[in-house]
Design a protein around this motif. Structure first.
Motif, PDB file in Angstrom:
ATOM      1  N   PRO A 121      31.522  70.304  54.121  1.00 29.27           N
ATOM      2  CA  PRO A 121      32.025  69.507  54.432  1.00 29.27           C
ATOM      3  C   PRO A 121      31.708  68.069  54.374  1.00 29.27           C
ATOM      4  O   PRO A 121      32.126  67.363  53.334  1.00 29.27           O
ATOM      5  CB  PRO A 121      32.899  69.562  55.868  1.00 29.27           C
ATOM      6  N   ALA A 122      30.653  67.823  54.108  1.00 29.30           N
ATOM      7  CA  ALA A 122      29.655  66.893  53.975  1.00 29.30           C
ATOM      8  C   ALA A 122      28.860  66.672  52.751  1.00 29.30           C
ATOM      9  O   ALA A 122      29.495  66.012  53.120  1.00 29.30           O
ATOM     10  CB  ALA A 122      28.043  66.992  55.353  1.00 29.30           C
ATOM     11  N   ALA A 123      29.240  67.992  51.943  1.00 28.99           N
ATOM     12  CA  ALA A 123      28.486  68.127  50.731  1.00 28.99           C
ATOM     13  C   ALA A 123      29.521  67.343  50.039  1.00 28.99           C
ATOM     14  O   ALA A 123      29.408  66.858  49.090  1.00 28.99           O
ATOM     15  CB  ALA A 123      27.933  69.211  50.590  1.00 28.99           C
ATOM     16  N   SER A 124      31.039  67.844  50.501  1.00 27.81           N
ATOM     17  CA  SER A 124      32.150  68.056  49.357  1.00 27.81           C
ATOM     18  C   SER A 124      32.602  66.097  49.418  1.00 27.81           C
ATOM     19  O   SER A 124      32.834  66.106  48.708  1.00 27.81           O
ATOM     20  CB  SER A 124      33.039  68.566  49.910  1.00 27.81           C
ATOM     21  N   GLY A 125      32.444  65.955  51.028  1.00 24.49           N
ATOM     22  CA  GLY A 125      32.699  64.376  51.564  1.00 24.49           C
ATOM     23  C   GLY A 125      31.437  63.242  50.669  1.00 24.49           C
ATOM     24  O   GLY A 125      32.184  62.261  49.937  1.00 24.49           O
ATOM     25  N   LEU A 126      30.738  63.525  50.666  1.00 25.22           N
ATOM     26  CA  LEU A 126      29.432  62.936  49.564  1.00 25.22           C
ATOM     27  C   LEU A 126      29.815  62.895  48.355  1.00 25.22           C
ATOM     28  O   LEU A 126      29.668  61.991  47.511  1.00 25.22           O
ATOM     29  CB  LEU A 126      27.927  63.419  49.673  1.00 25.22           C
ATOM     30  N   SER A 127      29.654  63.869  47.758  1.00 27.69           N
ATOM     31  CA  SER A 127      29.908  64.296  46.502  1.00 27.69           C
ATOM     32  C   SER A 127      31.548  63.052  45.890  1.00 27.69           C
ATOM     33  O   SER A 127      31.404  63.032  44.570  1.00 27.69           O
ATOM     34  CB  SER A 127      30.310  65.717  46.291  1.00 27.69           C
ATOM     35  N   ASN A 128      32.550  63.582  47.163  1.00 24.66           N
ATOM     36  CA  ASN A 128      33.297  63.108  45.995  1.00 24.66           C
ATOM     37  C   ASN A 128      33.485  60.967  46.774  1.00 24.66           C
ATOM     38  O   ASN A 128      33.714  60.263  46.026  1.00 24.66           O
ATOM     39  CB  ASN A 128      34.730  63.487  47.362  1.00 24.66           C
ATOM     40  N   PHE A 129      32.585  60.658  47.217  1.00 24.62           N
ATOM     41  CA  PHE A 129      32.478  59.448  47.742  1.00 24.62           C
ATOM     42  C   PHE A 129      31.933  58.745  46.045  1.00 24.62           C
ATOM     43  O   PHE A 129      32.031  57.858  46.058  1.00 24.62           O
ATOM     44  CB  PHE A 129      31.002  58.970  49.231  1.00 24.62           C
ATOM     45  N   VAL A 130      31.094  60.195  46.008  1.00 24.58           N
ATOM     46  CA  VAL A 130      30.048  59.032  45.028  1.00 24.58           C
ATOM     47  C   VAL A 130      30.671  59.507  43.391  1.00 24.58           C
ATOM     48  O   VAL A 130      30.821  58.230  42.829  1.00 24.58           O
ATOM     49  CB  VAL A 130      28.859  60.418  44.486  1.00 24.58           C
ATOM     50  N   ARG A 131      31.387  60.442  43.320  1.00 27.96           N
ATOM     51  CA  ARG A 131      32.937  60.223  41.814  1.00 27.96           C
ATOM     52  C   ARG A 131      33.745  59.037  42.566  1.00 27.96           C
ATOM     53  O   ARG A 131      33.823  58.344  41.067  1.00 27.96           O
ATOM     54  CB  ARG A 131      33.438  61.853  42.611  1.00 27.96           C
ATOM     55  N   ILE A 132      34.476  59.216  43.562  1.00 26.77           N
ATOM     56  CA  ILE A 132      35.426  57.785  43.558  1.00 26.77           C
ATOM     57  C   ILE A 132      34.239  56.437  43.186  1.00 26.77           C
ATOM     58  O   ILE A 132      34.930  56.111  42.630  1.00 26.77           O
ATOM     59  CB  ILE A 132      36.143  58.153  44.716  1.00 26.77           C
ATOM     60  N   THR A 133      33.317  56.679  44.146  1.00 23.28           N
ATOM     61  CA  THR A 133      32.691  55.375  43.500  1.00 23.28           C
ATOM     62  C   THR A 133      32.539  54.807  41.899  1.00 23.28           C
ATOM     63  O   THR A 133      32.653  53.591  41.967  1.00 23.28           O
ATOM     64  CB  THR A 133      31.580  54.765  44.976  1.00 23.28           C
ATOM     65  N   ALA A 134      32.305  55.736  41.747  1.00 18.15           N
ATOM     66  CA  ALA A 134      31.642  56.117  39.888  1.00 18.15           C
ATOM     67  C   ALA A 134      33.206  55.248  38.833  1.00 18.15           C
ATOM     68  O   ALA A 134      32.477  54.802  38.177  1.00 18.15           O
ATOM     69  CB  ALA A 134      31.553  57.293  39.227  1.00 18.15           C
ATOM     70  N   GLY A 135      34.081  55.673  39.274  1.00 18.17           N
ATOM     71  CA  GLY A 135      35.078  55.184  38.766  1.00 18.17           C
ATOM     72  C   GLY A 135      35.843  53.934  38.908  1.00 18.17           C
ATOM     73  O   GLY A 135      35.887  53.806  37.712  1.00 18.17           O
ATOM     74  N   ALA A 136      35.022  53.311  40.315  1.00 20.68           N
ATOM     75  CA  ALA A 136      35.551  52.256  40.061  1.00 20.68           C
ATOM     76  C   ALA A 136      34.704  50.849  39.797  1.00 20.68           C
ATOM     77  O   ALA A 136      34.778  50.387  38.719  1.00 20.68           O
ATOM     78  CB  ALA A 136      35.932  51.481  41.551  1.00 20.68           C
ATOM     79  N   PHE A 137      33.033  52.111  39.493  1.00 15.12           N
ATOM     80  CA  PHE A 137      31.966  51.179  38.821  1.00 15.12           C
ATOM     81  C   PHE A 137      32.468  51.167  36.959  1.00 15.12           C
ATOM     82  O   PHE A 137      32.495  50.030  36.305  1.00 15.12           O
ATOM     83  CB  PHE A 137      30.899  51.660  38.844  1.00 15.12           C
ATOM     84  N   GLY A 138      32.945  52.275  36.592  1.00 12.81           N
ATOM     85  CA  GLY A 138      32.789  52.721  35.223  1.00 12.81           C
ATOM     86  C   GLY A 138      34.687  51.695  34.566  1.00 12.81           C
ATOM     87  O   GLY A 138      34.069  51.348  33.559  1.00 12.81           O
ATOM     88  N   THR A 139      35.156  51.897  35.291  1.00 14.59           N
ATOM     89  CA  THR A 139      36.231  50.881  35.784  1.00 14.59           C
ATOM     90  C   THR A 139      35.800  49.052  35.016  1.00 14.59           C
ATOM     91  O   THR A 139      36.272  48.856  34.208  1.00 14.59           O
ATOM     92  CB  THR A 139      37.500  50.684  36.585  1.00 14.59           C
ATOM     93  N   SER A 140      35.241  48.884  35.557  1.00 15.53           N
ATOM     94  CA  SER A 140      34.567  47.109  35.722  1.00 15.53           C
ATOM     95  C   SER A 140      34.077  47.146  34.389  1.00 15.53           C
ATOM     96  O   SER A 140      33.820  46.343  33.762  1.00 15.53           O
ATOM     97  CB  SER A 140      34.305  46.504  36.998  1.00 15.53           C
ATOM     98  N   ILE A 141      32.523  47.984  34.405  1.00 19.33           N
ATOM     99  CA  ILE A 141      31.849  48.179  33.543  1.00 19.33           C
ATOM    100  C   ILE A 141      32.523  48.309  31.643  1.00 19.33           C
ATOM    101  O   ILE A 141      31.897  47.573  30.751  1.00 19.33           O
ATOM    102  CB  ILE A 141      30.937  49.449  33.447  1.00 19.33           C
ATOM    103  N   ALA A 142      33.178  49.590  31.939  1.00 16.64           N
ATOM    104  CA  ALA A 142      34.701  49.672  30.963  1.00 16.64           C
ATOM    105  C   ALA A 142      35.294  48.376  30.140  1.00 16.64           C
ATOM    106  O   ALA A 142      34.757  48.031  28.980  1.00 16.64           O
ATOM    107  CB  ALA A 142      35.207  50.566  30.337  1.00 16.64           C
ATOM    108  N   THR A 143      35.917  47.709  31.442  1.00 20.93           N
ATOM    109  CA  THR A 143      36.581  46.309  30.526  1.00 20.93           C
ATOM    110  C   THR A 143      35.584  45.159  30.256  1.00 20.93           C
ATOM    111  O   THR A 143      36.186  44.455  29.611  1.00 20.93           O
ATOM    112  CB  THR A 143      37.595  45.343  31.809  1.00 20.93           C
ATOM    113  N   THR A 144      34.384  45.203  31.088  1.00 19.33           N
ATOM    114  CA  THR A 144      33.848  43.947  30.461  1.00 19.33           C
ATOM    115  C   THR A 144      32.851  43.857  29.190  1.00 19.33           C
ATOM    116  O   THR A 144      33.155  43.584  28.879  1.00 19.33           O
ATOM    117  CB  THR A 144      32.388  44.229  32.364  1.00 19.33           C
TER     118      THR A 144
END
Length: 519
Positions: free
Chosen positions: A400-423
């Motif tokens: 559970p901790a590993a799944s939660g941490l990997s999901n946190f990193v992935r979802i955060t990367a999705g938000a960062f990827g959106t900002s970086i791509a549009t910029t």
């Protein structure tokens, strides 16, 4: 005081099982739908609220960051309040936040309500899996997760179609209002069926300092990425301050979490080779994927003349092959080397983005649809093998901790990827625009001939110049989007090397709990 251990509830049967599966799937569908339904509506939202499309992307990134921050809290909240109570409350609060999003009269309030929506959405997907698995006999767990995965794969397909149709035929607030009846039905059925199957609760300490530091550095970094172009990056004191806060906050967060007895996220998992490589590869790949998914409808609507509905149609076919191939990949991941499956995904993504890197202003609908169809196969081969690598070698108590941490990193990367791509898109377009207009001078016979033809058709000199500028914008933004697609293709190929640094999981490695990961 700890509650006495409760016996494991018996599997459900018949009508109760069917209704329970439906309710949990509806809640998951609603949650995942909201990650993609706003993509094609951004130009309409931005125009209605009087902001630029670049600022409109905050509607997506604010939800993603808030959702990522709340995911690691799911385990603590579940033990504190119980899975059924937490899931039902999460759904009802999501309904409330959705209603407030639709009512928002300004971008600032819409972003605030999207943050609330993201925060309360965190526990919904992991808990829907937990409750679903408790409803079925162990022998049917694989079938239950396969049905759940279909829900998470269908929602991103329906999202752009539904969002486009609602935006064109009703109004954009209804992309949020439709969550209200769906969520209420899901919450009522879940509570009626599962309230007697509540999980045990106990009081546990929470790492409030770690949580505060997490919110601080992730929030500062996301605001910096979103406002960087608007404030001219590091020429702005505000951007410099955000960068310093993010950097120091991240450093302190690392030290605190590595020394805290009950950390909000277990960073020691990154000491495991497969977890570190799997989580980072998954995050980078998802950031590239999600950034391009947001960029494509923006280009289609702003510069290719597509309506929101037509842009949704251009994105929808991604689900066809994803839905057909995901069960096959799920069955194969235990027998085959998941590194080969992930390599297939990266190569397919690179091919898709290379095809898109050849787009021109004359691109027809089929040339835009074909890469989207192929991308569905890439999605099917992407999430399940990488989650299998990420979770390999971990005991059940750490999953559970590993799944939660990997999901946190992935979802955060999705938000960062959106900002970086549009910029980057805006910056590259400005560069291409400057290069193109270098030739539009009185000494250039081609430019003068074009200007003469336009004035001969009855346009004034000013109107003719404005028309030429729009044509230059079309070329510049098309070349810029091609640049982003090509760079993303090359980065996906680079991920092939990264995934092969991981060790092959043993055949008995834990099956991924991400259910396809479309979220």
């Amino acid at each position: 005081m700890n509650a006495p251990a409760a016996p494991t509830p018996a599997p459900m049967q018949g009508r109760a099982l069917a209704l329970g599966t439906l309710a949990l799937s509806l809640a998951t569908f609603m949650n995942v739908l909201d990650t993609s339904i706003a993509n094609v509506s951004l130009p309409a939202i931005a125009g209605d609220l009087g902001v630029s499309p670049d600022q409109g992307t905050w509607v997506i990134t604010s939800f993603g960051v808030a959702n990522a921050i709340s995911v690691p809290l799911t385990g603590w909240l579940t033990q504190r309040f119980g899975a059924v109570r937490l899931f039902t409350a999460s759904v009802l609060l999501f309904v409330l936040a959705s209603w407030l999003c639709g009512l928002a009269p300004s971008l600032e309030l819409l972003i605030a309500f999207r943050v609330l929506q993201g925060l309360v959405a965190g526990p919904m997907i992991p808990l829907s899996q937990t409750l679903l698995l408790s409803s079925y006999p162990r022998s049917r767990a694989g079938s239950a997760l396969a049905m759940w995965s279909i829900t998470t794969l269908v929602a991103p397909v329906v999202g752009p179609l539904l969002g486009g149709w609602i935006t064109d035929n009703i109004s954009w607030p209804w992309i949020f209002y439709i969550n209200v009846p769906v969520g209420l039905v899901a919450a009522v059925i879940t509570w009626v069926l599962y309230r007697d199957r509540e999980t045990p609760t106990r009081r546990l300490p929470i790492d409030t300092v770690g949580l505060g530091l997490l919110v601080l550095w992730v929030g500062a970094l996301q605001v910096m990425l979103d406002k960087g172009k608007e404030l001219d990056w590091f020429h702005s004191g505000q951007i410099v301050a955000l960068a310093v806060v993010s950097l120091i906050g991240f450093a302190v967060f690392l030290v605190w979490e590595l020394t805290e007895k009950h950390p909000i996220v277990d960073l020691r998992l990154f000491a495991r080779r497969n977890f570190a490589l799997g989580a980072v590869t998954l995050a980078v790949g998802y950031g590239l994927f999600f950034g391009n998914v947001v960029l494509l409808p923006l280009w289609l609507q702003q510069y290719m003349g597509y309506t929101a509905t037509a842009a949704g149609m251009a994105l929808a076919p991604v689900g066809i092959l994803a839905i057909l191939l995901s069960p096959l990949v799920g069955r194969s991941v235990g027998r085959m080397d998941p590194r080969w499956l992930a390599t297939t995904a990266f190569v397919l993504f690179a091919v898709v983005l290379w095809m898109r890197a050849n787009f021109t202003p004359q691109a027809d609908q089929w040339s835009i649809l074909l890469p989207t169809i192929v991308q569905g196969a890439a999605v099917a081969f992407f999430f399940i093998p990488l989650m299998s690598i990420t979770l390999s070698g971990l005991g059940p108590e750490r999953i559970p901790a590993a799944s939660g941490l990997s999901n946190f990193v992935r979802i955060t990367a999705g938000a960062f990827g959106t900002s970086i791509a549009t910029t980057m898109w805006s910056d590259r377009a400005a560069m291409h625009h400057a290069h193109l207009v270098e030739h539009l001078t009185p000494a250039d016979p081609v430019a003068m001939e074009a200007l003469g033809r336009l004035t001969a058709q009855g346009l004034t000199q000013q109107q003719a110049l404005e028309y030429l500028n729009r044509m230059v914008d079309l070329q510049a933004y098309t070349r810029a989007v091609d640049d982003i697609f090509l760079a993303s293709a090359l980065l996906f190929l680079a991920l092939v090397g990264m995934v092969w640094l991981a060790q092959r999981p043993a055949p008995s490695a834990p099956k991924p709990a991400d259910g396809g990961g479309a979220h």
